[in-house]
Design a protein around this motif. Structure first.
Motif, PDB file in Angstrom:
ATOM      1  N   MET A  95      34.967  39.559  16.682  1.00  0.00           N
ATOM      2  CA  MET A  95      36.104  39.600  17.605  1.00  0.00           C
ATOM      3  C   MET A  95      36.518  41.026  17.955  1.00  0.00           C
ATOM      4  SD  MET A  95      38.432  36.429  16.120  1.00  0.00           S
ATOM      5  CE  MET A  95      39.920  37.290  16.446  1.00  0.00           C
ATOM      6  N   GLY A  96      35.924  42.010  17.323  1.00  0.00           N
ATOM      7  CA  GLY A  96      36.271  43.390  17.605  1.00  0.00           C
ATOM      8  C   GLY A  96      37.674  43.765  17.155  1.00  0.00           C
ATOM      9  N   GLU A  97      38.145  43.170  16.075  1.00  0.00           N
ATOM     10  CA  GLU A  97      39.518  43.396  15.610  1.00  0.00           C
ATOM     11  C   GLU A  97      39.623  44.379  14.446  1.00  0.00           C
ATOM     12  OE1 GLU A  97      42.497  42.392  16.820  1.00  0.00           O
ATOM     13  OE2 GLU A  97      41.395  41.580  18.516  1.00  0.00           O
ATOM     14  N   GLY A  98      38.525  44.894  13.943  1.00  0.00           N
ATOM     15  CA  GLY A  98      38.568  45.794  12.789  1.00  0.00           C
ATOM     16  C   GLY A  98      39.393  47.037  13.037  1.00  0.00           C
ATOM     17  N   CYS A  99      39.114  47.730  14.116  1.00  0.00           N
ATOM     18  CA  CYS A  99      39.855  48.948  14.447  1.00  0.00           C
ATOM     19  C   CYS A  99      41.310  48.628  14.756  1.00  0.00           C
ATOM     20  CB  CYS A  99      39.191  49.657  15.617  1.00  0.00           C
ATOM     21  SG  CYS A  99      40.015  51.198  16.070  1.00  0.00           S
ATOM     22  N   ASN A 100      41.539  47.536  15.499  1.00  0.00           N
ATOM     23  CA  ASN A 100      42.913  47.162  15.850  1.00  0.00           C
ATOM     24  C   ASN A 100      43.762  46.903  14.616  1.00  0.00           C
ATOM     25  OD1 ASN A 100      42.261  47.291  18.569  1.00  0.00           O
ATOM     26  ND2 ASN A 100      41.810  45.119  18.727  1.00  0.00           N
ATOM     27  N   THR A 101      43.233  46.119  13.678  1.00  0.00           N
ATOM     28  CA  THR A 101      44.022  45.813  12.482  1.00  0.00           C
ATOM     29  C   THR A 101      44.222  47.058  11.621  1.00  0.00           C
ATOM     30  OG1 THR A 101      42.053  45.004  11.322  1.00  0.00           O
ATOM     31  CG2 THR A 101      43.445  43.343  12.400  1.00  0.00           C
ATOM     32  N   ALA A 102      43.245  47.946  11.589  1.00  0.00           N
ATOM     33  CA  ALA A 102      43.396  49.189  10.819  1.00  0.00           C
ATOM     34  C   ALA A 102      44.491  50.068  11.414  1.00  0.00           C
ATOM     35  CB  ALA A 102      42.075  49.945  10.766  1.00  0.00           C
ATOM     36  N   LEU A 103      44.488  50.196  12.744  1.00  0.00           N
ATOM     37  CA  LEU A 103      45.521  50.990  13.404  1.00  0.00           C
ATOM     38  C   LEU A 103      46.898  50.366  13.219  1.00  0.00           C
ATOM     39  CD1 LEU A 103      43.656  51.947  16.698  1.00  0.00           C
ATOM     40  CD2 LEU A 103      44.244  53.465  14.797  1.00  0.00           C
ATOM     41  N   GLN A 104      46.980  49.039  13.322  1.00  0.00           N
ATOM     42  CA  GLN A 104      48.249  48.361  13.099  1.00  0.00           C
ATOM     43  C   GLN A 104      48.733  48.584  11.670  1.00  0.00           C
ATOM     44  OE1 GLN A 104      47.221  44.341  14.124  1.00  0.00           O
ATOM     45  NE2 GLN A 104      47.671  44.633  16.294  1.00  0.00           N
ATOM     46  N   SER A 105      47.813  48.539  10.714  1.00  0.00           N
ATOM     47  CA  SER A 105      48.185  48.762   9.317  1.00  0.00           C
ATOM     48  C   SER A 105      48.704  50.176   9.109  1.00  0.00           C
ATOM     49  CB  SER A 105      46.995  48.500   8.388  1.00  0.00           C
ATOM     50  OG  SER A 105      46.698  47.137   8.353  1.00  0.00           O
ATOM     51  N   ALA A 106      48.070  51.145   9.750  1.00  0.00           N
ATOM     52  CA  ALA A 106      48.534  52.531   9.633  1.00  0.00           C
ATOM     53  C   ALA A 106      49.959  52.666  10.162  1.00  0.00           C
ATOM     54  CB  ALA A 106      47.586  53.474  10.375  1.00  0.00           C
ATOM     55  N   VAL A 107      50.241  52.020  11.288  1.00  0.00           N
ATOM     56  CA  VAL A 107      51.588  52.060  11.854  1.00  0.00           C
ATOM     57  C   VAL A 107      52.574  51.342  10.942  1.00  0.00           C
ATOM     58  CG1 VAL A 107      53.018  51.242  13.782  1.00  0.00           C
ATOM     59  CG2 VAL A 107      50.813  52.334  14.229  1.00  0.00           C
ATOM     60  N   LYS A 108      52.182  50.178  10.416  1.00  0.00           N
ATOM     61  CA  LYS A 108      53.062  49.429   9.497  1.00  0.00           C
ATOM     62  C   LYS A 108      53.368  50.251   8.254  1.00  0.00           C
ATOM     63  CE  LYS A 108      53.248  45.363  11.598  1.00  0.00           C
ATOM     64  NZ  LYS A 108      54.428  44.589  11.894  1.00  0.00           N
ATOM     65  N   LEU A 109      52.375  50.956   7.749  1.00  0.00           N
ATOM     66  CA  LEU A 109      52.582  51.785   6.562  1.00  0.00           C
ATOM     67  C   LEU A 109      53.528  52.942   6.873  1.00  0.00           C
ATOM     68  CD1 LEU A 109      51.919  52.324   3.616  1.00  0.00           C
ATOM     69  CD2 LEU A 109      49.846  53.481   4.362  1.00  0.00           C
ATOM     70  N   GLU A 116      62.011  53.208   4.349  1.00  0.00           N
ATOM     71  CA  GLU A 116      62.425  53.522   2.979  1.00  0.00           C
ATOM     72  C   GLU A 116      63.287  54.784   2.959  1.00  0.00           C
ATOM     73  OE1 GLU A 116      62.805  52.996  -1.117  1.00  0.00           O
ATOM     74  OE2 GLU A 116      61.929  51.601   0.337  1.00  0.00           O
ATOM     75  N   MET A 117      62.872  55.795   3.706  1.00  0.00           N
ATOM     76  CA  MET A 117      63.649  57.033   3.777  1.00  0.00           C
ATOM     77  C   MET A 117      65.005  56.790   4.446  1.00  0.00           C
ATOM     78  SD  MET A 117      60.661  59.748   4.816  1.00  0.00           S
ATOM     79  CE  MET A 117      61.835  61.055   5.134  1.00  0.00           C
ATOM     80  N   LYS A 118      65.020  56.007   5.520  1.00  0.00           N
ATOM     81  CA  LYS A 118      66.271  55.721   6.224  1.00  0.00           C
ATOM     82  C   LYS A 118      67.224  54.929   5.330  1.00  0.00           C
ATOM     83  CE  LYS A 118      68.114  53.449  10.313  1.00  0.00           C
ATOM     84  NZ  LYS A 118      67.810  52.584  11.457  1.00  0.00           N
ATOM     85  N   ASP A 119      66.702  53.899   4.667  1.00  0.00           N
ATOM     86  CA  ASP A 119      67.538  53.064   3.794  1.00  0.00           C
ATOM     87  C   ASP A 119      68.169  53.870   2.661  1.00  0.00           C
ATOM     88  OD1 ASP A 119      66.983  50.885   5.364  1.00  0.00           O
ATOM     89  OD2 ASP A 119      65.566  49.962   3.951  1.00  0.00           O
ATOM     90  N   GLU A 128      58.652  58.752  -4.923  1.00  0.00           N
ATOM     91  CA  GLU A 128      59.275  57.446  -5.162  1.00  0.00           C
ATOM     92  C   GLU A 128      59.417  56.652  -3.864  1.00  0.00           C
ATOM     93  OE1 GLU A 128      63.412  55.531  -6.898  1.00  0.00           O
ATOM     94  OE2 GLU A 128      62.981  57.637  -7.257  1.00  0.00           O
ATOM     95  N   ALA A 129      59.808  57.329  -2.793  1.00  0.00           N
ATOM     96  CA  ALA A 129      59.950  56.658  -1.496  1.00  0.00           C
ATOM     97  C   ALA A 129      58.594  56.149  -1.012  1.00  0.00           C
ATOM     98  CB  ALA A 129      60.560  57.608  -0.468  1.00  0.00           C
ATOM     99  N   ILE A 130      57.574  56.973  -1.167  1.00  0.00           N
ATOM    100  CA  ILE A 130      56.232  56.555  -0.753  1.00  0.00           C
ATOM    101  C   ILE A 130      55.768  55.367  -1.578  1.00  0.00           C
ATOM    102  CG2 ILE A 130      53.798  57.236  -0.704  1.00  0.00           C
ATOM    103  CD1 ILE A 130      54.722  60.008   0.178  1.00  0.00           C
ATOM    104  N   SER A 131      55.974  55.409  -2.892  1.00  0.00           N
ATOM    105  CA  SER A 131      55.563  54.300  -3.759  1.00  0.00           C
ATOM    106  C   SER A 131      56.280  53.008  -3.383  1.00  0.00           C
ATOM    107  CB  SER A 131      55.822  54.642  -5.226  1.00  0.00           C
ATOM    108  OG  SER A 131      54.947  55.654  -5.654  1.00  0.00           O
ATOM    109  N   ASN A 132      57.574  53.093  -3.149  1.00  0.00           N
ATOM    110  CA  ASN A 132      58.328  51.901  -2.745  1.00  0.00           C
ATOM    111  C   ASN A 132      57.832  51.355  -1.415  1.00  0.00           C
ATOM    112  OD1 ASN A 132      59.922  51.946  -5.044  1.00  0.00           O
ATOM    113  ND2 ASN A 132      61.544  53.131  -4.080  1.00  0.00           N
ATOM    114  N   ALA A 133      57.549  52.250  -0.481  1.00  0.00           N
ATOM    115  CA  ALA A 133      57.022  51.829   0.821  1.00  0.00           C
ATOM    116  C   ALA A 133      55.636  51.209   0.664  1.00  0.00           C
ATOM    117  CB  ALA A 133      56.976  53.016   1.778  1.00  0.00           C
TER     118      ALA A 133
END
Length: 160
Positions: A95-109, A116-119, A128-133
Motif C-alpha cells: 500500500m506504500g504506507e511505510g514512509c507515511n506511518t513513519a513520518l506520522q509517528s515522528a510528528v506524534k512523538l 509534556e513540556m507544555k503540561d 524526564e519530559a522526554i521519557s514521559n513523552a
C-alpha cells in the motif's frame, strides 16, 4: 531465513540458541554500519545480547483488549528508548504506507514531547519530559497504525 521483506526472521542469527553467535553478528553489523558507535561502546556488553522473543511483525500489530495483561507498546518500561517507523510498526510495501506511518509517528512523538513540556510549564526539555513523552507515545501509537498494518498484510496476501 531467505531475507527480504516477506521473511520476518531474516535478521535472526542462523543458530538462534547460540548467544555468542548473536553477539558476534551484532558486533560485525555495528562495525560495518556505524563504526563510531561501535568504537564508543564496550564490546563485552554485546555478549549480553539475547533475543527475548520471536514474533511476527503482524502479531505485534494486534491491539490487545483492555483486560489483557500483555499491552503493545513501542517504548521500554523506563521510557528511555522508543521505536518508530519500521522498527515499531513495519508494513509490507503493498500500500506504500511505510514512509507515511513513519513520518506520522515522528510528528506524534514530537507532539508528545511538546505537550509534556507544555503540561509541566517547561521552557526546555528534560530527560524526564522526554521519557514521559516516550511512554505516552509508545502506549498509544500502535492503536493508530494497527489497522494500516492489517490492511497492508491482507492486500499483500491477495496479490500472491
Amino acid at each position: 531465513g531467505k531475507g527480504g521483506w516477506e521473511d520476518e526472521y531474516s535478521a535472526m542469527p542462523d543458530n538462534e540458541g547460540d548467544a555468542s553467535n548473536l553477539s558476534e553478528q551484532l558486533a560485525a553489523l555495528l562495525q560495518e554500519a556505524v563504526p563510531a558507535f561501535y568504537n564508543a561502546i564496550i564490546a563485552d556488553d554485546l555478549k549480553t545480547a539475547h533475543i527475548n522473543r520471536r514474533v511476527s511483525w503482524l502479531d505485534m500489530a494486534k491491539v490487545k483488549d483492555a483486560g489483557d495483561d500483555e499491552v503493545v507498546t513501542y517504548t521500554t518500561s523506563d521510557g528511555l528508548v522508543t521505536l518508530l517507523g519500521d522498527a515499531a510498526h513495519a508494513v509490507v510495501p503493498s500500500m506504500g504506507e511505510g514512509c507515511n506511518t513513519a513520518l506520522q509517528s515522528a510528528v506524534k512523538l514530537a507532539d508528545a514531547i511538546l505537550l509534556e513540556m507544555k503540561d509541566n510549564e517547561m521552557d526546555s526539555c528534560t530527560r524526564e519530559a522526554i521519557s514521559n513523552a516516550f511512554l505516552k507515545y509508545g502506549a498509544s501509537r500502535h492503536k493508530e497504525v494497527a489497522a494500516i498494518q492489517l490492511m497492508s498484510a491482507a492486500r499483500s496476501r491477495l496479490k500472491k
